[in-house]
Motif scaffolding. Structure first.
Motif, PDB file in Angstrom:
ATOM      1  N   TRP A 190      54.541  52.787  42.816  1.00 26.95           N
ATOM      2  CA  TRP A 190      54.872  52.131  41.549  1.00 26.95           C
ATOM      3  C   TRP A 190      55.512  50.767  41.783  1.00 26.95           C
ATOM      4  CZ3 TRP A 190      59.871  50.887  40.274  1.00 26.95           C
ATOM      5  CH2 TRP A 190      60.878  51.485  41.038  1.00 26.95           C
ATOM      6  N   ARG A 191      56.186  50.605  42.920  1.00 28.32           N
ATOM      7  CA  ARG A 191      56.796  49.291  43.215  1.00 28.32           C
ATOM      8  C   ARG A 191      55.717  48.245  43.473  1.00 28.32           C
ATOM      9  NH1 ARG A 191      60.398  52.542  46.595  1.00 28.32           N
ATOM     10  NH2 ARG A 191      62.346  52.786  45.464  1.00 28.32           N
ATOM     11  N   ASP A 192      54.678  48.638  44.170  1.00 28.35           N
ATOM     12  CA  ASP A 192      53.572  47.727  44.464  1.00 28.35           C
ATOM     13  C   ASP A 192      52.858  47.305  43.179  1.00 28.35           C
ATOM     14  OD1 ASP A 192      51.838  46.379  46.418  1.00 28.35           O
ATOM     15  OD2 ASP A 192      50.323  47.812  45.720  1.00 28.35           O
ATOM     16  N   ILE A 193      52.605  48.266  42.315  1.00 27.83           N
ATOM     17  CA  ILE A 193      51.924  47.948  41.058  1.00 27.83           C
ATOM     18  C   ILE A 193      52.811  47.079  40.169  1.00 27.83           C
ATOM     19  CG2 ILE A 193      50.957  48.946  38.953  1.00 27.83           C
ATOM     20  CD1 ILE A 193      50.048  51.310  40.699  1.00 27.83           C
ATOM     21  N   THR A 194      54.112  47.372  40.133  1.00 25.88           N
ATOM     22  CA  THR A 194      55.040  46.556  39.346  1.00 25.88           C
ATOM     23  C   THR A 194      55.111  45.130  39.892  1.00 25.88           C
ATOM     24  OG1 THR A 194      56.337  48.523  38.847  1.00 25.88           O
ATOM     25  CG2 THR A 194      57.401  46.398  38.500  1.00 25.88           C
ATOM     26  N   ALA A 195      55.160  44.989  41.210  1.00 23.03           N
ATOM     27  CA  ALA A 195      55.199  43.655  41.823  1.00 23.03           C
ATOM     28  C   ALA A 195      53.934  42.875  41.500  1.00 23.03           C
ATOM     29  CB  ALA A 195      55.376  43.776  43.332  1.00 23.03           C
TER      30      ALA A 195
ATOM     31  N   MET B 178      43.296  38.196  38.342  1.00 19.03           N
ATOM     32  CA  MET B 178      42.393  39.117  39.040  1.00 19.03           C
ATOM     33  C   MET B 178      42.750  39.214  40.515  1.00 19.03           C
ATOM     34  SD  MET B 178      38.664  38.506  37.302  1.00 19.03           S
ATOM     35  CE  MET B 178      38.717  36.726  37.248  1.00 19.03           C
ATOM     36  N   MET B 179      43.138  38.092  41.099  1.00 17.25           N
ATOM     37  CA  MET B 179      43.504  38.082  42.505  1.00 17.25           C
ATOM     38  C   MET B 179      44.747  38.939  42.752  1.00 17.25           C
ATOM     39  SD  MET B 179      44.588  34.849  44.890  1.00 17.25           S
ATOM     40  CE  MET B 179      46.120  34.659  43.996  1.00 17.25           C
ATOM     41  N   ALA B 180      45.651  39.025  41.778  1.00 13.72           N
ATOM     42  CA  ALA B 180      46.889  39.782  41.949  1.00 13.72           C
ATOM     43  C   ALA B 180      46.620  41.242  42.259  1.00 13.72           C
ATOM     44  CB  ALA B 180      47.750  39.659  40.697  1.00 13.72           C
ATOM     45  N   PHE B 181      45.533  41.780  41.736  1.00 15.80           N
ATOM     46  CA  PHE B 181      45.218  43.182  41.989  1.00 15.80           C
ATOM     47  C   PHE B 181      44.121  43.358  43.027  1.00 15.80           C
ATOM     48  CE2 PHE B 181      47.274  43.147  37.892  1.00 15.80           C
ATOM     49  CZ  PHE B 181      48.180  44.184  38.045  1.00 15.80           C
ATOM     50  N   ALA B 182      43.596  42.272  43.564  1.00 17.41           N
ATOM     51  CA  ALA B 182      42.534  42.363  44.557  1.00 17.41           C
ATOM     52  C   ALA B 182      43.042  42.200  45.991  1.00 17.41           C
ATOM     53  CB  ALA B 182      41.467  41.304  44.282  1.00 17.41           C
ATOM     54  N   VAL B 183      44.167  41.526  46.181  1.00 16.33           N
ATOM     55  CA  VAL B 183      44.675  41.303  47.536  1.00 16.33           C
ATOM     56  C   VAL B 183      45.298  42.580  48.084  1.00 16.33           C
ATOM     57  CG1 VAL B 183      45.030  38.835  47.187  1.00 16.33           C
ATOM     58  CG2 VAL B 183      46.885  40.421  46.700  1.00 16.33           C
ATOM     59  N   ARG B 184      45.393  42.668  49.383  1.00 16.88           N
ATOM     60  CA  ARG B 184      45.911  43.877  50.010  1.00 16.88           C
ATOM     61  C   ARG B 184      47.431  43.970  49.970  1.00 16.88           C
ATOM     62  NH1 ARG B 184      42.564  46.296  54.724  1.00 16.88           N
ATOM     63  NH2 ARG B 184      40.475  45.939  53.933  1.00 16.88           N
ATOM     64  N   SER B 185      48.119  42.850  50.073  1.00 17.24           N
ATOM     65  CA  SER B 185      49.568  42.878  50.187  1.00 17.24           C
ATOM     66  C   SER B 185      50.221  42.145  49.022  1.00 17.24           C
ATOM     67  CB  SER B 185      49.985  42.211  51.509  1.00 17.24           C
ATOM     68  OG  SER B 185      51.367  42.003  51.547  1.00 17.24           O
ATOM     69  N   ALA B 186      51.130  42.826  48.342  1.00 16.15           N
ATOM     70  CA  ALA B 186      51.859  42.187  47.245  1.00 16.15           C
ATOM     71  C   ALA B 186      52.805  41.119  47.779  1.00 16.15           C
ATOM     72  CB  ALA B 186      52.621  43.230  46.443  1.00 16.15           C
TER      73      ALA B 186
ATOM     74  N   MET C 265      38.317  52.782  41.717  1.00 12.47           N
ATOM     75  CA  MET C 265      39.501  51.996  41.434  1.00 12.47           C
ATOM     76  C   MET C 265      40.708  52.889  41.215  1.00 12.47           C
ATOM     77  SD  MET C 265      40.553  48.977  41.115  1.00 12.47           S
ATOM     78  CE  MET C 265      41.739  47.938  40.391  1.00 12.47           C
ATOM     79  N   ALA C 266      40.533  53.999  40.511  1.00 11.97           N
ATOM     80  CA  ALA C 266      41.654  54.897  40.255  1.00 11.97           C
ATOM     81  C   ALA C 266      42.155  55.509  41.553  1.00 11.97           C
ATOM     82  CB  ALA C 266      41.257  55.979  39.267  1.00 11.97           C
ATOM     83  N   ARG C 267      41.253  55.793  42.480  1.00 12.93           N
ATOM     84  CA  ARG C 267      41.665  56.366  43.756  1.00 12.93           C
ATOM     85  C   ARG C 267      42.490  55.362  44.552  1.00 12.93           C
ATOM     86  NH1 ARG C 267      36.912  58.045  47.272  1.00 12.93           N
ATOM     87  NH2 ARG C 267      37.040  55.883  47.842  1.00 12.93           N
ATOM     88  N   ILE C 268      42.144  54.094  44.473  1.00 15.58           N
ATOM     89  CA  ILE C 268      42.900  53.064  45.172  1.00 15.58           C
ATOM     90  C   ILE C 268      44.296  52.957  44.575  1.00 15.58           C
ATOM     91  CG2 ILE C 268      43.040  50.598  45.638  1.00 15.58           C
ATOM     92  CD1 ILE C 268      39.965  50.576  45.652  1.00 15.58           C
ATOM     93  N   LEU C 269      44.400  52.934  43.250  1.00 18.34           N
ATOM     94  CA  LEU C 269      45.706  52.819  42.606  1.00 18.34           C
ATOM     95  C   LEU C 269      46.546  54.077  42.791  1.00 18.34           C
ATOM     96  CD1 LEU C 269      44.836  50.990  39.286  1.00 18.34           C
ATOM     97  CD2 LEU C 269      45.934  50.059  41.318  1.00 18.34           C
ATOM     98  N   ARG C 270      45.915  55.239  42.956  1.00 17.69           N
ATOM     99  CA  ARG C 270      46.652  56.472  43.142  1.00 17.69           C
ATOM    100  C   ARG C 270      47.471  56.410  44.428  1.00 17.69           C
ATOM    101  NH1 ARG C 270      42.726  60.714  43.569  1.00 17.69           N
ATOM    102  NH2 ARG C 270      41.847  59.777  41.705  1.00 17.69           N
ATOM    103  N   GLY C 271      46.945  55.745  45.448  1.00 18.28           N
ATOM    104  CA  GLY C 271      47.654  55.629  46.712  1.00 18.28           C
ATOM    105  C   GLY C 271      48.750  54.570  46.680  1.00 18.28           C
TER     106      GLY C 271
END
Length: 99
Positions: free
Chosen positions: A10-15, A63-71, A1-7
């Motif tokens: 910050w805009r994607d995670i904020t969205a 949970m879906m907010a962080f599971a989908v591919r596109s924000a 999971m950390a490797r996925i978030l590393r890529g």
């Protein structure tokens, strides 16, 4: 999971975070109102049942907010769902549905 978030940027995670909490709250509220109006039984029983069900809806969307591919697709889907649910709520009230 950390490797996925590393890529992820910050805009994607904020969205996704804003979709997971404030937008989720609005969509869940609209869906809860719609479910309460559509459930059979008295208004009190329907409100309690819809409120209990809203906790599952909120958790699933979060949970879906962080599971989908596109924000962008996440936001589009949540805005569309919220708009449709709010319009259905408005129509049911305008046509004499219970409050």
């Amino acid at each position: 999971m950390a490797r996925i978030l590393r890529g992820a940027g910050w805009r994607d995670i904020t969205a996704r975070a804003f979709a997971a909490v404030p937008l989720n709250y609005a969509v869940t509220g609209a869906l809860t109102m719609l479910i309460a109006r559509l459930l059979p039984g008295g208004a009190q029983q329907a409100s309690i049942g819809a409120t209990i069900f809203s906790f599952a809806i909120f958790a699933a969307i979060a949970m879906m907010a962080f599971a989908v591919r596109s924000a962008a697709r996440l936001w589009a889907g949540l805005i569309a769902t919220g708009t449709i649910a709010a319009f259905a709520d408005w129509c049911l009230i305008a046509w004499g549905g219970r409050l």
